[in-house]
Every structure is written in structure tokens, then in C-alpha cells.
Design a protein around this motif. Structure first.
Motif, PDB file in Angstrom:
ATOM      1  N   HIS A  55      38.710 -10.905  13.593  1.00 48.37           N
ATOM      2  CA  HIS A  55      37.706 -10.002  13.638  1.00 48.37           C
ATOM      3  C   HIS A  55      38.300  -8.873  12.801  1.00 48.37           C
ATOM      4  O   HIS A  55      39.030  -7.858  13.414  1.00 48.37           O
ATOM      5  CB  HIS A  55      37.402  -9.483  15.064  1.00 48.37           C
ATOM      6  N   GLY A  57      35.790  -6.577  10.962  1.00 52.46           N
ATOM      7  CA  GLY A  57      35.129  -5.698  10.850  1.00 52.46           C
ATOM      8  C   GLY A  57      34.411  -5.670   9.354  1.00 52.46           C
ATOM      9  O   GLY A  57      33.624  -4.835   9.185  1.00 52.46           O
ATOM     10  N   ARG A  60      31.017 -11.244   9.532  1.00 52.26           N
ATOM     11  CA  ARG A  60      31.215 -12.449  10.209  1.00 52.26           C
ATOM     12  C   ARG A  60      32.289 -13.317   9.538  1.00 52.26           C
ATOM     13  O   ARG A  60      32.228 -13.217   8.326  1.00 52.26           O
ATOM     14  CB  ARG A  60      30.058 -13.261  10.589  1.00 52.26           C
ATOM     15  N   TRP A  78      32.613 -13.318  15.949  1.00 54.01           N
ATOM     16  CA  TRP A  78      31.256 -12.622  15.975  1.00 54.01           C
ATOM     17  C   TRP A  78      31.718 -11.099  16.071  1.00 54.01           C
ATOM     18  O   TRP A  78      32.390 -10.827  17.046  1.00 54.01           O
ATOM     19  CB  TRP A  78      30.353 -13.166  16.689  1.00 54.01           C
ATOM     20  N   ASN A  79      30.883 -10.036  15.747  1.00 55.36           N
ATOM     21  CA  ASN A  79      30.848  -8.709  16.277  1.00 55.36           C
ATOM     22  C   ASN A  79      29.569  -8.429  16.315  1.00 55.36           C
ATOM     23  O   ASN A  79      28.392  -9.154  16.025  1.00 55.36           O
ATOM     24  CB  ASN A  79      31.603  -7.823  15.155  1.00 55.36           C
ATOM     25  N   LEU A  80      29.345  -7.319  17.027  1.00 50.52           N
ATOM     26  CA  LEU A  80      27.589  -7.011  17.257  1.00 50.52           C
ATOM     27  C   LEU A  80      27.031  -6.847  16.135  1.00 50.52           C
ATOM     28  O   LEU A  80      25.864  -7.081  16.357  1.00 50.52           O
ATOM     29  CB  LEU A  80      27.840  -5.474  18.205  1.00 50.52           C
ATOM     30  N   GLU A  81      27.537  -6.611  15.026  1.00 45.04           N
ATOM     31  CA  GLU A  81      26.409  -6.295  13.989  1.00 45.04           C
ATOM     32  C   GLU A  81      26.328  -7.544  13.008  1.00 45.04           C
ATOM     33  O   GLU A  81      25.286  -7.622  12.345  1.00 45.04           O
ATOM     34  CB  GLU A  81      27.164  -5.130  12.916  1.00 45.04           C
ATOM     35  N   GLY A 137      26.036 -11.712  17.345  1.00 50.11           N
ATOM     36  CA  GLY A 137      27.257 -11.428  18.328  1.00 50.11           C
ATOM     37  C   GLY A 137      26.686 -10.581  19.469  1.00 50.11           C
ATOM     38  O   GLY A 137      25.913  -9.560  19.115  1.00 50.11           O
ATOM     39  N   ASP A 140      31.367  -7.733  20.743  1.00 50.34           N
ATOM     40  CA  ASP A 140      32.246  -7.534  19.843  1.00 50.34           C
ATOM     41  C   ASP A 140      33.446  -8.507  20.006  1.00 50.34           C
ATOM     42  O   ASP A 140      33.735  -8.755  21.228  1.00 50.34           O
ATOM     43  CB  ASP A 140      33.052  -6.085  19.709  1.00 50.34           C
TER      44      ASP A 140
END
Length: 182
Positions: A55, A57, A60, A78-81, A137, A140
Motif C-alpha cells: 500500500h 498510496g 491500487r 486497496w485504499n479508500l480512494e 476500498g 485503507d
């Protein structure tokens, strides 16, 4: 987005894992039910995939773990965005097991808002080739393992206009999925 070997379509020769590393495969295409069991078993073996989790940043991160004539296996971070946009898997059934965090799955509904569910760590979803969805996601640092049978070659990527018109675009399995409708 990161693909382990960007210029090379994943094949058994370029796969990270070997058939001997994986839970037993029958040597034929798997049903969505069999894929569900397969991703659960593989998720229980973090020694095989955990070192590829990343992860950073920059979008994905995804890694092709294994591919043969019958099954295609991926690790996604995955991250939130992160958001795949609306898509299908063409002729492939699939299963997703969340190993860390949570991902969201949305399914379009005619005349209504999408049906959304959160798939938390330890949970699995499976679907047939007729399944249209969007994943993202929900936490985070989430991680999921995906398996498809037959292996992915093409996928459908969808845009939905403000007036509700849906259009399908055919994309390669090696292309990163992203929202087409903003």
C-alpha cells in the motif's frame, strides 16, 4: 496501479505461484462455488502471498499470482480512494476473499440507487459471468484475493450517463479498471 510484470501477459511461466503451491485444482474450469472454496483455502496460506502486499498510496496495487488454462488468481491491495468503476468479467465466474480490512461491492439497479455491501476481512463473495459490479476500498490497507474461471481475457467496463444510459466498453484483463463515469 501496479502489475507485477507490466509488459507481459501473466502465464504459467510468469506466475509467482506454481500449481503445487495452490490448493488442489481439478484441471478444468471451476464453478463460482468451487472458486469460493479455492480463494478461502488460498487466503489461509498467507506465506504464499503476504510478501506481495503493498500500500504505497500510488493507486491500487495488484499482482497476478497464478494463471493457467482454467483459473486466474490475483492479489489486490486497496485504499479508500480505489474504485474499479462498473464492470463485468465477460465469460468468467469469480470469487473474492477479503483477507484484511474491507472492500465495498456495489451492484447497479435499474431505476434505483445501487445496492451496496461491505465485505469484511474473513468474508467471501462469488459470482457468475453475468455479474456487473463496482468494487472499492472500504478501509485503507485492505487486501483481497480474486480468482476467475475461465481465466480473464476481456472484461466489460461500463459508463452510466446522468440520464441513465449505460454503455459497455470491452477492455483487456491486464488494463486497470477505473471509473468511466466520474
Amino acid at each position: 496501479m501496479t502489475l507485477t510484470d507490466p509488459g507481459l501477459a501473466p502465464s504459467p511461466a510468469s506466475s509467482i505461484l506454481t500449481r503445487d503451491d495452490l490448493p488442489a485444482l481439478p484441471g478444468r474450469e471451476l464453478s463460482s462455488r468451487e472458486l469460493r472454496a479455492f480463494v478461502r483455502e488460498l487466503a489461509a496460506r498467507p506465506d504464499l502471498w503476504e510478501k506481495y502486499v503493498r500500500h504505497d498510496g500510488d493507486g491500487r496495487h495488484f499482482v497476478s499470482l497464478y494463471r493457467d488454462a482454467d483459473v486466474d488468481v490475483w492479489l489486490l491491495c486497496w485504499n479508500l480512494e480505489d474504485d474499479t468503476g462498473w464492470h463485468d468479467h465477460d465469460t468468467s465466474a469469480g470469487a473474492v476473499h477479503v483477507t484484511q480490512g474491507a472492500v465495498s461491492e456495489s451492484r447497479p439497479r435499474l431505476g434505483g440507487t445501487p445496492a451496496v455491501k461491505t465485505v469484511k476481512a474473513g468474508r467471501t463473495i462469488a459470482f457468475g459471468p453475468d455479474h456487473i459490479h463496482r468494487m472499492g476500498g472500504a478501509v485503507d490497507g485492505s487486501v483481497s484475493i480474486h480468482a476467475y474461471s475461465p481465466p480473464l481475457w476481456r472484461m466489460g467496463q461500463y459508463s452510466i450517463s446522468d440520464s441513465g444510459v449505460m454503455r459497455r466498453f470491452s477492455v483487456s484483463y491486464a488494463d486497470e479498471l477505473r471509473p468511466l463515469d466520474g
